[in-house]
Design an enzyme around this catalytic site. Sequence first.
Site: not given
Length: 468
Positions: A337-339, A341, A437
């Site tokens: 997630e986020c970081g 990715l 994502s």
Amino acid sequence: MLSGGLVIAGERSGVGKTTVTLALLAALAQKSERVQSFKVGPDYIDPMFHRQATGRPCYNLDPILTSETYVQQCFAHRCRDAEFALVEGVMGLFDGASGRSDVASTAHVARLLNLPVLLVVDCGRLSRSVLAIIHGYRTLDPRVQIAGVVLNRVGSDRHLDLLTEAIASLDIPILGVLRRQDAIALPDRHLGLVPTAELPQLPDILDRLATLGHTSFTWTALIPLLTLHPSPSSPSSPSSPPHLISSSPPTPKPRLAIAQDAAFSFYYPDNLDILTALGAELVPWSPLQEEHPPADIDGLYFGGGFPEMFAAALAANQGLRTQLKVLLQAGLPAYAECGGLMYLATTLIDLDDRPWPMVGLLPTTVRMQSRLTLGYRRAKVQRPSVLLAEGQTVWGHEFHRSQTDRLPDCPVYQLQRYGAEQPHGAEGWSLHRVQASYLHLHWGGCPEVAQALVTACSRYRQNREQAA
């Protein structure tokens, strides 16, 4: 069921509700080891400070990412062995997710839990006008009980006299007064407060907050509001966590490595609890400090955080980056997630426009931006992944200042902003057995995603053992 507990709300953002909350928590924690805190909304960082103050995980109460029923069940379950309960609100008391209603606001959660509200008012630039502010908040929604107010940023004894005189006609108790000189600054950066793992001075800050808490509040009135009591007329609190277990836990347990360090620290405690309840063995490790992934793992979970602040150290750990790419290309299940990715991308360009090599699994470059991407998203799956089926819908939250330079040919999600009718865009990678994502998911609202991750890890373990 339990009764008791108190919500800390602000009349708007920036009025000091986090300082008030932490002062109360730090002082309470010196009275009791059983102080349970909560945070309204999707925030990760405020709960880190709660946990440092109380020694217990702080749980998010978010009816969009989960549901109204989940919020109620989560509060009841997490308070079952606590003595005191405190909920920190989000933004202003009636500010909801869309700006057009109070859905997902502090007021919404206070109503769901039937809890009184302590309203924090910034008095720094007003005197008698405080009367209109408190009167408006007290009367806007009769279903929300304002139990008292905290006057923050009071400039002098004379200022306090003026405020007290103005408020007297409302017959509402002043339960706390914080002076301007009482301000305790918590360092921040581009996504909010600096996380607790990066603050060696935090124990001293918490000691100062506890002193502020002991000296600034009317505890004889607050303790009865904060104290939890079993309700004799209601069923007992649920003994199991408020999520669905769709199958028996696998045997043996799959080992799921959780990246947890200063670069990767954004995890909802519920998500980790759900994975454990589903049968996963969680193995914390640090991509910043360790040269190898944990041994005999069956999956990886990379949460959000601040990899851009530690890009040089992550890039320097070249051996680990190479090992991770080989494992993931060979079929090791992973969720990012986020970081996470950002770390799995080919290159990360930091805030000073310097490029750093990352794991290189995702064929994209991530660049830090000045613009913040923020908000709830309804995400419909248009490309199935190791965790998601085509056509499935989940609710998530975006909160990032980086962007990828390209999207996959068929992104995982078609996104829609909360409260909007038109599509917002596409996002998300599904590659090998990896899903990555920017979307943050709370698995209290979609436990089937957590179940799919545990199942994928369990199958990987079975194949690994058969091949041994």
